[in-house]
Write a protein that holds these residues in place. Sequence first.
Motif, short mmCIF file in Angstrom:
data_model
loop_
_atom_site.label_atom_id
_atom_site.label_comp_id
_atom_site.label_asym_id
_atom_site.label_seq_id
_atom_site.Cartn_x
_atom_site.Cartn_y
_atom_site.Cartn_z
N ALA A 1 0.82 -1.21 0.00
CA ALA A 1 0.00 0.00 0.00
C ALA A 1 0.85 1.26 0.00
CB ALA A 1 -0.92 0.00 1.21
N ALA A 2 2.11 1.14 0.44
CA ALA A 2 3.04 2.27 0.44
C ALA A 2 3.71 2.45 -0.92
CB ALA A 2 4.10 2.05 1.51
N LYS A 3 3.27 1.69 -1.91
CA LYS A 3 3.84 1.75 -3.27
C LYS A 3 5.32 1.38 -3.26
CE LYS A 3 -0.08 3.30 -4.95
NZ LYS A 3 -0.85 3.36 -3.70
N THR A 4 5.61 0.26 -2.59
CA THR A 4 6.96 -0.29 -2.56
C THR A 4 6.91 -1.74 -3.03
OG1 THR A 4 6.91 -1.24 -0.32
CG2 THR A 4 7.42 1.12 -0.51
N VAL A 5 8.08 -2.32 -3.26
CA VAL A 5 8.16 -3.76 -3.52
C VAL A 5 7.85 -4.50 -2.22
CG1 VAL A 5 9.92 -3.30 -5.26
CG2 VAL A 5 10.62 -3.94 -2.96
N PRO A 6 7.68 -5.83 -2.25
CA PRO A 6 7.43 -6.57 -1.01
C PRO A 6 8.53 -6.33 0.02
CG PRO A 6 7.07 -7.97 -2.91
CD PRO A 6 7.67 -6.70 -3.43
N LEU A 7 8.18 -6.44 1.27
CA LEU A 7 9.13 -6.20 2.34
C LEU A 7 10.29 -7.18 2.29
CD1 LEU A 7 6.60 -5.55 5.26
CD2 LEU A 7 7.84 -3.87 3.87
N PRO A 8 11.47 -6.81 2.82
CA PRO A 8 12.61 -7.72 2.83
C PRO A 8 12.23 -9.08 3.41
CG PRO A 8 13.29 -5.55 3.54
CD PRO A 8 11.80 -5.49 3.41
N GLY A 9 12.75 -10.10 2.76
CA GLY A 9 12.40 -11.46 3.13
C GLY A 9 11.41 -12.09 2.16
N THR A 10 10.77 -11.24 1.34
CA THR A 10 9.84 -11.73 0.32
C THR A 10 10.44 -11.50 -1.05
OG1 THR A 10 7.97 -11.14 1.73
CG2 THR A 10 7.52 -11.56 -0.60
N PRO A 11 10.73 -12.57 -1.80
CA PRO A 11 11.32 -12.37 -3.12
C PRO A 11 10.32 -11.74 -4.10
CG PRO A 11 11.08 -14.72 -2.60
CD PRO A 11 10.55 -13.97 -1.44
N TYR A 12 10.84 -11.11 -5.14
CA TYR A 12 10.01 -10.56 -6.20
C TYR A 12 10.78 -10.61 -7.52
CZ TYR A 12 12.74 -6.22 -5.62
OH TYR A 12 13.76 -5.30 -5.54
N ALA A 13 10.04 -10.60 -8.61
CA ALA A 13 10.65 -10.75 -9.93
C ALA A 13 11.28 -9.45 -10.42
CB ALA A 13 9.61 -11.22 -10.94
N ALA A 14 12.41 -9.59 -11.11
CA ALA A 14 13.10 -8.43 -11.68
C ALA A 14 12.34 -7.91 -12.89
CB ALA A 14 14.52 -8.81 -12.08
N GLY A 15 12.40 -6.60 -13.10
CA GLY A 15 11.83 -6.01 -14.31
C GLY A 15 12.83 -5.97 -15.45
N ILE A 16 14.11 -5.91 -15.10
CA ILE A 16 15.20 -5.90 -16.08
C ILE A 16 16.05 -7.13 -15.82
CG2 ILE A 16 17.24 -4.66 -16.90
CD1 ILE A 16 15.92 -2.07 -15.83
N ASP A 17 16.21 -8.01 -16.79
CA ASP A 17 17.03 -9.20 -16.58
C ASP A 17 17.70 -9.62 -17.87
OD1 ASP A 17 15.52 -11.46 -17.98
OD2 ASP A 17 13.94 -10.71 -16.64
N GLY A 18 18.65 -10.55 -17.76
CA GLY A 18 19.47 -10.94 -18.89
C GLY A 18 18.83 -11.95 -19.81
N VAL A 19 17.56 -12.26 -19.63
CA VAL A 19 16.83 -13.16 -20.52
C VAL A 19 15.74 -12.40 -21.26
CG1 VAL A 19 15.40 -15.23 -20.69
CG2 VAL A 19 17.33 -15.16 -19.08
#
Length: 499
Positions: free
Chosen positions: A268-286
């Motif tokens: 709700a704070a317009k952030t990525v998930p809190l530390p400890g929760t993985p999330y997908a990259a928007g920029i990656d080498g594939v």
Amino acid sequence: MLLKKLEKMEQRIQQLESELKQKQDRPVADANAKRTARTASLTSANAAASSTDAKDATAKPEDQKTEAQSSSPSAKPKSKDFMALPPLPTASDKPILGVADSPVPGLSLGAYGEIKFGSVQNPAAGGQWQKGFDAARFVLLPTYAITPNIIFNAEIEFEHAGAGFDNDDKLHGTAEIEQVWIDFKIMDQFNWRSPGVDLVPIGYINQHHEPTQFYSVGRPELYNGLIPSTWKVPSSSVYGTISEDVKYQVMVSTSNEDFGDSFDNRTAAKTVPLPGTPYAAGIDGVNALGFSRPPLGDFQQLNNAVAVSGRLDVTPTFLPGFAASVSAYFSPNTTPRGAHDDLGNFLGKSSLALFDAEFRYRVPDTGLELRGEYVRADFGHPENLRANNDSDPTNNVGKSMYGYSGEIAYHVPLGTVLNSEWEAVPFYRYTYQNLQTAGFAGTDANLPTGQGQRQYHTAGFAVYPSPKLVLKATYQRVIDKSATGALSDSFLGGVGFFF
């Protein structure tokens, strides 16, 4: 008796002239010129003079003008020809999908879309060949001339057969606003496009992505990630004509973001998930920048950065048949709020600079056409990119990504079939991309797989029954440096339209 017949004949002539004058005087704005300008860029389906092709090849939506529908005034009738009426407008003169008059002066409606089918290798299934079908997209193009100098434009897109995914309808698609903005036509040298959703002015196919604009069933490979076509962003821009040979556009927009996960994973704070929760990259080498495009709605942007981009289109009068463009994009920060690695450490800023140069050349008085393009992305502080800190060493990103392509095609007239002039365009395109260059650093091990270094050999043909319709067949061979190879070759057919 003869005088009465002549009098009736004269009254009939006056009536017909009056009806013709009413048609001529009725203002029906030709705002659909925006779509016509984009269609004119199609060298594949137009056998017009090469110099004219070159001029039209870089026509942009801002070149539209509001004009009244017109026809040649009829001379006074002679002898029995007095009953003759002027010919009806052709389909291209009709502002509603090319087939009907507009019910509202100034309103037009176009459309484009594409259907794909065939057989592809599935890397997730060990390269197994699997047949399939995709109603890839159907797009409506409403345009309205509010005044001759204030033009509304939009694109409303339905992708992959719909907007739902239910057991009974078997749909898995989206419905979205791809473009919506208002142009203020001030002068040739300077015009303003209001805040709205627009395309980043990078590359040619990104801005002219209708299926009649390219010969393969799928969009050219450089536009499937390295340039994340269709690259739509919240933005505003200015544009105009510098000289007869050069046009420009400069845009400010919301920045791309290094966040490729679903909306459910935003706080709700317009952030990525809190530390400890993985999330997908928007920029990656594939996938390159494929998942980094900024959100368009509901104030869901994850950073405050403003990106700047610009483009120059060149059609030199001294080289008939040639058109080219150079364009660039810069964001000072793609890192979303709260970005972190899998160990809980917060990530700093990382900038993105993208450069593109391309050309199109229809050799005069021949059927030969050549195209070429080079794209490069550079990252400031790639050690702060999520892909280098997500416990997955196979998608790491270096200091840069780049790709280039070259294409050769030949236009072959097929003669008149079903009352239209057909044309076939066999082609071959070579593309190389390197999305995993050296120089990255982060918590992930430096173990590039070679999957990001790919070669594409794409060959096939496109048949145009009309400049508005194309039938395609494509074979693509994909090679990379991973241990298994790409395992993603394809035989595809397609139908595309744009009117």
